[in-house]
Motif scaffolding. Structure first.
Motif, mmCIF file in Angstrom:
data_model
loop_
_atom_site.group_PDB
_atom_site.id
_atom_site.type_symbol
_atom_site.label_atom_id
_atom_site.label_comp_id
_atom_site.label_asym_id
_atom_site.label_seq_id
_atom_site.Cartn_x
_atom_site.Cartn_y
_atom_site.Cartn_z
ATOM 1 N N GLY A 178 50.222 49.966 32.865
ATOM 2 C CA GLY A 178 49.334 51.960 32.725
ATOM 3 C C GLY A 178 51.335 52.290 33.295
ATOM 4 N N ASP A 179 51.205 53.560 33.829
ATOM 5 C CA ASP A 179 51.482 54.333 34.691
ATOM 6 C C ASP A 179 51.617 54.172 35.736
ATOM 7 O OD1 ASP A 179 54.393 56.053 35.562
ATOM 8 O OD2 ASP A 179 52.986 57.909 34.893
ATOM 9 N N ALA A 180 53.261 53.271 36.560
ATOM 10 C CA ALA A 180 53.094 52.541 38.155
ATOM 11 C C ALA A 180 51.569 52.363 38.201
ATOM 12 C CB ALA A 180 53.626 53.904 38.976
ATOM 13 N N GLY A 181 51.455 51.483 37.340
ATOM 14 C CA GLY A 181 49.863 50.885 37.743
ATOM 15 C C GLY A 181 49.458 49.414 38.849
ATOM 16 N N VAL A 182 48.262 49.563 39.285
ATOM 17 C CA VAL A 182 48.146 48.651 40.306
ATOM 18 C C VAL A 182 46.921 47.409 39.424
ATOM 19 C CG1 VAL A 182 46.608 47.679 42.126
ATOM 20 C CG2 VAL A 182 48.964 49.367 41.866
ATOM 21 N N GLY A 183 46.885 46.465 39.201
ATOM 22 C CA GLY A 183 45.644 45.575 38.718
ATOM 23 C C GLY A 183 45.469 44.257 40.246
ATOM 24 N N TYR A 184 43.786 44.295 39.794
ATOM 25 C CA TYR A 184 43.126 43.690 40.639
ATOM 26 C C TYR A 184 41.970 43.024 40.284
ATOM 27 C CZ TYR A 184 43.755 49.202 42.852
ATOM 28 O OH TYR A 184 44.318 50.265 43.117
ATOM 29 N N ALA A 185 42.179 41.018 40.923
ATOM 30 C CA ALA A 185 41.641 40.819 40.304
ATOM 31 C C ALA A 185 40.219 39.693 41.536
ATOM 32 C CB ALA A 185 42.797 39.285 40.490
ATOM 33 N N PHE A 186 39.379 39.724 40.666
ATOM 34 C CA PHE A 186 38.432 39.611 41.683
ATOM 35 C C PHE A 186 37.534 38.178 41.150
ATOM 36 C CE2 PHE A 186 38.411 44.175 42.457
ATOM 37 C CZ PHE A 186 38.389 44.192 43.081
ATOM 38 N N LEU A 187 36.864 37.866 42.527
ATOM 39 C CA LEU A 187 35.683 36.562 41.888
ATOM 40 C C LEU A 187 34.697 36.484 42.773
ATOM 41 C CD1 LEU A 187 36.876 33.524 42.052
ATOM 42 C CD2 LEU A 187 36.159 33.032 44.355
ATOM 43 N N SER A 188 33.547 36.202 41.860
ATOM 44 C CA SER A 188 32.081 36.469 41.809
ATOM 45 C C SER A 188 32.071 36.001 43.212
ATOM 46 C CB SER A 188 31.508 36.279 40.704
ATOM 47 O OG SER A 188 31.507 34.283 40.333
ATOM 48 N N PRO A 189 30.396 36.361 43.014
ATOM 49 C CA PRO A 189 29.814 36.005 44.195
ATOM 50 C C PRO A 189 29.403 33.958 44.756
ATOM 51 C CG PRO A 189 28.557 37.967 44.045
ATOM 52 C CD PRO A 189 29.479 37.600 42.917
ATOM 53 N N ASP A 190 29.330 33.946 43.908
ATOM 54 C CA ASP A 190 29.385 32.344 43.294
ATOM 55 C C ASP A 190 30.471 31.589 43.342
ATOM 56 O OD1 ASP A 190 29.761 32.317 40.654
ATOM 57 O OD2 ASP A 190 27.652 31.671 39.530
ATOM 58 N N GLY A 191 31.674 31.949 43.232
ATOM 59 C CA GLY A 191 32.970 31.752 43.343
ATOM 60 C C GLY A 191 33.244 30.967 42.087
ATOM 61 N N LYS A 192 32.648 31.712 40.956
ATOM 62 C CA LYS A 192 32.658 31.114 39.367
ATOM 63 C C LYS A 192 32.885 31.305 38.058
ATOM 64 C CE LYS A 192 28.861 27.469 39.525
ATOM 65 N NZ LYS A 192 29.686 25.760 39.913
ATOM 66 N N GLU A 193 33.944 32.468 38.884
ATOM 67 C CA GLU A 193 33.412 33.372 37.990
ATOM 68 C C GLU A 193 35.145 35.138 38.144
ATOM 69 O OE1 GLU A 193 30.860 35.933 34.694
ATOM 70 O OE2 GLU A 193 29.900 34.296 34.098
ATOM 71 N N GLY A 194 35.859 34.997 37.165
ATOM 72 C CA GLY A 194 36.835 36.121 37.462
ATOM 73 C C GLY A 194 36.307 36.997 37.064
ATOM 74 N N ARG A 195 36.708 38.308 37.232
ATOM 75 C CA ARG A 195 37.286 39.601 36.888
ATOM 76 C C ARG A 195 38.817 40.100 37.603
ATOM 77 N NH1 ARG A 195 33.731 37.658 35.075
ATOM 78 N NH2 ARG A 195 30.966 38.775 34.349
ATOM 79 N N PHE A 196 39.035 41.353 35.945
ATOM 80 C CA PHE A 196 40.304 41.793 36.533
ATOM 81 C C PHE A 196 40.425 43.472 35.645
ATOM 82 C CE2 PHE A 196 44.534 42.902 34.851
ATOM 83 C CZ PHE A 196 45.280 42.443 36.134
ATOM 84 N N LEU A 197 41.204 43.619 36.597
ATOM 85 C CA LEU A 197 41.272 44.895 36.137
ATOM 86 C C LEU A 197 42.742 45.764 36.364
ATOM 87 C CD1 LEU A 197 39.996 47.704 37.828
ATOM 88 C CD2 LEU A 197 38.440 46.372 37.992
ATOM 89 N N TRP A 198 42.859 46.739 35.656
ATOM 90 C CA TRP A 198 43.975 47.857 36.114
ATOM 91 C C TRP A 198 43.742 49.220 36.173
ATOM 92 C CZ3 TRP A 198 47.152 50.539 33.078
ATOM 93 C CH2 TRP A 198 46.810 50.407 31.449
ATOM 94 N N GLN A 199 44.026 49.801 37.182
ATOM 95 C CA GLN A 199 44.089 51.517 36.843
ATOM 96 C C GLN A 199 45.320 52.144 37.096
ATOM 97 O OE1 GLN A 199 42.243 52.512 40.941
ATOM 98 N NE2 GLN A 199 39.788 52.100 40.047
ATOM 99 N N CYS A 200 45.730 53.370 36.688
ATOM 100 C CA CYS A 200 47.287 53.928 37.273
ATOM 101 C C CYS A 200 47.036 54.827 37.364
ATOM 102 C CB CYS A 200 48.257 53.582 35.324
ATOM 103 S SG CYS A 200 47.519 54.625 33.654
ATOM 104 N N THR A 201 48.094 55.721 37.807
ATOM 105 C CA THR A 201 47.955 56.678 37.917
ATOM 106 C C THR A 201 48.127 57.849 37.155
ATOM 107 O OG1 THR A 201 50.810 56.977 38.272
ATOM 108 C CG2 THR A 201 49.842 55.825 40.498
#
Length: 201
Positions: A178-201
């Motif tokens: 998106g516009d001047a966006g930032v992405g965020y990657a996360f690891l689940s508490p058990d260390g087996k799954e990931g999630r990604f999302l981004w936000q923009c201004t």
């Protein structure tokens, strides 16, 4: 848990193809198990490889997102929308909203780049107000490292750990956050799954 201050990060060109299980953006993924290349929910085509990020214990978090490829695909910002994926290897678990195929190579955001930490004098922000502009917007996560949100807190749940925060303006190739966006990657508490999302201004 003590909150750690993140260190600003840029990515610099590698001398060639990076085939080791290290943090990088671009190039091709380094598979530690059978390849699990995610497919776009809307088009069915392989997503674009953005990069891989080293985790504790010699594991990797491999990040993919649906590219434009001449047609706009909505929902790449959604953590469970089927248009991005953070694949964990070895010993990871592919969530049910992601479809993968046994493909070792595929579309990439660009050539291999390796991380380099920068000091605060080299860092300048490009987001919102002055106080926030003094904070880094691109850095590696880990225990105690908190994301800097552009909008509201969208941590996937309790105990999820930040893997990396990526600033679209500081990556070495174009990504659509998106516009001047930032992405965020996360690891689940058990260390087996990931999630990604981004936000923009």
């Amino acid at each position: 848990m003590t909150v750690s201050e993140p260190v600003p990060l840029v990515f610099v060109p590698a001398d060639g193809a990076v085939r080791e299980a290290v943090t990088k953006v671009g190039g091709q993924p380094v598979w530690l198990e059978e390849p699990q290349w995610p497919l776009s929910r809307e088009t069915g085509r392989p997503m674009e490889f953005l990069g891989q990020f080293a985790l504790e214990g010699g594991r990797l978090a491999l990040l993919f997102m649906t590219g434009d490829e001449g047609e706009y695909v909505d929902g790449t910002w959604e953590p469970e929308g089927g248009e991005n994926a953070l694949v964990i290897q070895p010993g990871g678990r592919v969530p049910d909203f992601v479809t993968v195929e046994r493909r070792a190579e595929g579309p990439s955001a660009g050539p291999d780049h390796l991380p380099r930490h920068i000091d605060s004098a080299e860092h300048s922000g490009e987001h919102s107000n002055e106080e926030e502009d003094r904070r880094p917007w691109q850095f590696l996560g880990g225990p105690g490292v908190e994301p800097h949100w552009l909008q509201g807190d969208e941590t996937p749940g309790d105990g999820w750990q930040l893997v990396v925060q990526l600033d679209s303006g500081k990556l070495p190739f174009d990504v659509n956050f998106g516009d001047a966006g930032v992405g965020y990657a996360f690891l689940s508490p058990d260390g087996k799954e990931g999630r990604f999302l981004w936000q923009c201004t």
